[in-house]
Design a protein around this motif. Structure first.
Motif, PDB file in Angstrom:
ATOM      1  N   ASN A 158      -5.824  -9.767   2.347  1.00  0.00           N
ATOM      2  CA  ASN A 158      -4.506 -10.223   2.751  1.00  0.00           C
ATOM      3  C   ASN A 158      -3.465  -9.219   2.287  1.00  0.00           C
ATOM      4  N   GLU A 159      -2.227  -9.656   2.165  1.00  0.00           N
ATOM      5  CA  GLU A 159      -1.150  -8.751   1.767  1.00  0.00           C
ATOM      6  C   GLU A 159      -1.333  -8.225   0.346  1.00  0.00           C
ATOM      7  N   ILE A 160      -2.064  -8.952  -0.495  1.00  0.00           N
ATOM      8  CA  ILE A 160      -2.321  -8.473  -1.856  1.00  0.00           C
ATOM      9  C   ILE A 160      -3.139  -7.187  -1.806  1.00  0.00           C
ATOM     10  N   THR A 161      -4.107  -7.127  -0.917  1.00  0.00           N
ATOM     11  CA  THR A 161      -4.921  -5.922  -0.758  1.00  0.00           C
ATOM     12  C   THR A 161      -4.029  -4.729  -0.454  1.00  0.00           C
ATOM     13  N   GLU A 162      -3.128  -4.888   0.494  1.00  0.00           N
ATOM     14  CA  GLU A 162      -2.226  -3.803   0.869  1.00  0.00           C
ATOM     15  C   GLU A 162      -1.290  -3.439  -0.275  1.00  0.00           C
ATOM     16  N   ARG A 163      -0.811  -4.424  -1.002  1.00  0.00           N
ATOM     17  CA  ARG A 163       0.091  -4.176  -2.132  1.00  0.00           C
ATOM     18  C   ARG A 163      -0.626  -3.367  -3.218  1.00  0.00           C
ATOM     19  N   LEU A 164      -1.863  -3.739  -3.540  1.00  0.00           N
ATOM     20  CA  LEU A 164      -2.619  -3.009  -4.556  1.00  0.00           C
ATOM     21  C   LEU A 164      -2.896  -1.576  -4.126  1.00  0.00           C
ATOM     22  N   LYS A 165      -3.313  -1.400  -2.874  1.00  0.00           N
ATOM     23  CA  LYS A 165      -3.577  -0.051  -2.349  1.00  0.00           C
ATOM     24  C   LYS A 165      -2.313   0.795  -2.374  1.00  0.00           C
ATOM     25  N   SER A 166      -1.220   0.207  -1.918  1.00  0.00           N
ATOM     26  CA  SER A 166       0.047   0.927  -1.863  1.00  0.00           C
ATOM     27  C   SER A 166       0.519   1.326  -3.261  1.00  0.00           C
ATOM     28  N   ARG A 167       0.409   0.407  -4.215  1.00  0.00           N
ATOM     29  CA  ARG A 167       0.807   0.728  -5.592  1.00  0.00           C
ATOM     30  C   ARG A 167      -0.012   1.907  -6.113  1.00  0.00           C
ATOM     31  N   TYR A 168      -1.311   1.876  -5.897  1.00  0.00           N
ATOM     32  CA  TYR A 168      -2.178   2.961  -6.363  1.00  0.00           C
ATOM     33  C   TYR A 168      -1.777   4.285  -5.699  1.00  0.00           C
ATOM     34  N   ASP A 169      -1.624   4.254  -4.389  1.00  0.00           N
ATOM     35  CA  ASP A 169      -1.317   5.479  -3.639  1.00  0.00           C
ATOM     36  C   ASP A 169       0.041   6.070  -3.980  1.00  0.00           C
ATOM     37  N   ASN A 170       0.995   5.230  -4.356  1.00  0.00           N
ATOM     38  CA  ASN A 170       2.363   5.694  -4.561  1.00  0.00           C
ATOM     39  C   ASN A 170       2.763   5.909  -6.015  1.00  0.00           C
ATOM     40  N   ILE A 171       1.826   5.785  -6.915  1.00  0.00           N
ATOM     41  CA  ILE A 171       2.141   6.024  -8.326  1.00  0.00           C
ATOM     42  C   ILE A 171       2.323   7.521  -8.535  1.00  0.00           C
ATOM     43  N   ALA A 172       3.479   7.879  -9.046  1.00  0.00           N
ATOM     44  CA  ALA A 172       3.782   9.288  -9.316  1.00  0.00           C
ATOM     45  C   ALA A 172       3.483   9.577 -10.788  1.00  0.00           C
ATOM     46  N   LEU A 173       2.552  10.486 -11.010  1.00  0.00           N
ATOM     47  CA  LEU A 173       2.204  10.884 -12.376  1.00  0.00           C
ATOM     48  C   LEU A 173       2.761  12.274 -12.634  1.00  0.00           C
ATOM     49  N   ASP A 174       3.416  12.440 -13.786  1.00  0.00           N
ATOM     50  CA  ASP A 174       3.950  13.758 -14.125  1.00  0.00           C
ATOM     51  C   ASP A 174       2.846  14.626 -14.723  1.00  0.00           C
ATOM     52  N   GLY A 175       3.182  15.848 -15.079  1.00  0.00           N
ATOM     53  CA  GLY A 175       2.201  16.790 -15.606  1.00  0.00           C
ATOM     54  C   GLY A 175       1.505  16.312 -16.857  1.00  0.00           C
ATOM     55  N   THR A 176       2.220  15.573 -17.703  1.00  0.00           N
ATOM     56  CA  THR A 176       1.626  15.042 -18.931  1.00  0.00           C
ATOM     57  C   THR A 176       0.461  14.123 -18.605  1.00  0.00           C
ATOM     58  N   ALA A 177       0.660  13.244 -17.646  1.00  0.00           N
ATOM     59  CA  ALA A 177      -0.386  12.285 -17.269  1.00  0.00           C
ATOM     60  C   ALA A 177      -1.524  12.977 -16.535  1.00  0.00           C
ATOM     61  N   VAL A 178      -1.192  13.913 -15.669  1.00  0.00           N
ATOM     62  CA  VAL A 178      -2.215  14.588 -14.862  1.00  0.00           C
ATOM     63  C   VAL A 178      -3.119  15.455 -15.730  1.00  0.00           C
TER      64      VAL A 178
ATOM     65  N   GLU B 150      -6.708 -10.642 -12.458  1.00  0.00           N
ATOM     66  CA  GLU B 150      -6.821 -11.400 -11.210  1.00  0.00           C
ATOM     67  C   GLU B 150      -5.867 -10.749 -10.226  1.00  0.00           C
ATOM     68  N   ASN B 151      -6.312 -10.567  -8.992  1.00  0.00           N
ATOM     69  CA  ASN B 151      -5.459  -9.852  -8.049  1.00  0.00           C
ATOM     70  C   ASN B 151      -4.257 -10.657  -7.561  1.00  0.00           C
ATOM     71  N   TRP B 152      -4.236 -11.959  -7.771  1.00  0.00           N
ATOM     72  CA  TRP B 152      -3.084 -12.780  -7.380  1.00  0.00           C
ATOM     73  C   TRP B 152      -1.943 -12.677  -8.391  1.00  0.00           C
ATOM     74  N   CYS B 153      -2.202 -12.142  -9.569  1.00  0.00           N
ATOM     75  CA  CYS B 153      -1.236 -12.098 -10.665  1.00  0.00           C
ATOM     76  C   CYS B 153      -0.264 -10.918 -10.497  1.00  0.00           C
ATOM     77  N   PRO B 154       1.051 -11.177 -10.479  1.00  0.00           N
ATOM     78  CA  PRO B 154       2.026 -10.092 -10.328  1.00  0.00           C
ATOM     79  C   PRO B 154       1.905  -9.013 -11.411  1.00  0.00           C
ATOM     80  N   ASP B 155       1.665  -9.401 -12.675  1.00  0.00           N
ATOM     81  CA  ASP B 155       1.507  -8.397 -13.729  1.00  0.00           C
ATOM     82  C   ASP B 155       0.306  -7.498 -13.459  1.00  0.00           C
ATOM     83  N   CYS B 156      -0.768  -8.079 -12.933  1.00  0.00           N
ATOM     84  CA  CYS B 156      -1.959  -7.292 -12.583  1.00  0.00           C
ATOM     85  C   CYS B 156      -1.675  -6.380 -11.395  1.00  0.00           C
ATOM     86  N   GLN B 157      -0.927  -6.884 -10.427  1.00  0.00           N
ATOM     87  CA  GLN B 157      -0.582  -6.077  -9.258  1.00  0.00           C
ATOM     88  C   GLN B 157       0.256  -4.863  -9.650  1.00  0.00           C
TER      89      GLN B 157
END
Length: 160
Positions: free
Chosen positions: A22-42, A56-63
């Motif tokens: 459902n939309e949670i799947t898209e939200r999780l994928k989008s969050r992963y794809d759009n996370i910007a990591l700086d040089g320190t993290a990379v 749990e994937n329904w949990c906003p903190d987990c998302q």
């Protein structure tokens, strides 16, 4: 509790994402794809070998936080597995905060599956706002405004 066995009973981030269709799947994928990591993290080199999450994937903190943890683990080549909180309450007891099972809970493990640190639920800045009764963070939190705080706290835990 055998953390090694528990870890290998977990699922990958991609399996966690697929567990909802459902939309949670898209939200999780989008969050992963759009996370910007700086040089320190990379360029980060972790002392942690494994990360076990209770989520749990329904949990906003987990998302918010699980995709960040997944991205950091991918970049740092750390094995990352996720177990649902439901059905694992007993295994979560050593990680309770304020006498409760809070999610996400990340357990950072060394080569021998010993716990070397934990990160639970939200970044410190959000916990401080909640303690003051200030809920103004909510929209910004789910939209990535506090991602840098989360990344920095997770990197700190992973460097121990």
């Amino acid at each position: 509790m055998d953390l090694k066995q528990l870890f290998y009973n977990g699922v990958s981030f991609s399996e966690f994402v697929k567990s909802e269709d459902n939309e949670i799947t898209e939200r999780l994928k989008s969050r992963y794809d759009n996370i910007a990591l700086d040089g320190t993290a990379v360029n980060f080199k972790s002392k942690v070998r494994y990360v076990l999450a209770f989520a749990e994937n329904w949990c906003p903190d987990c998302q918010v936080s699980v995709p960040i943890m997944a991205k950091l683990c991918d970049v740092a080549k750390i094995d990352f597995k996720i177990l649902k909180r439901e059905g694992h309450e007993e295994e979560m007891k050593p990680f309770y905060e304020d006498g409760k099972a809070k999610i996400p809970t990340f357990a950072f493990l060394d080569d021998s599956f010993n716990v070397v640190g934990t990160w639970i639920e939200r970044p410190k800045v959000i916990k401080e706002l909640v303690a003051k009764g200030d809920n103004s963070y909510r929209r910004g939190y789910v939209n990535g405004e506090y991602d840098k705080d989360i990344v920095n706290e997770l990197l700190e835990m992973m460097s121990r």
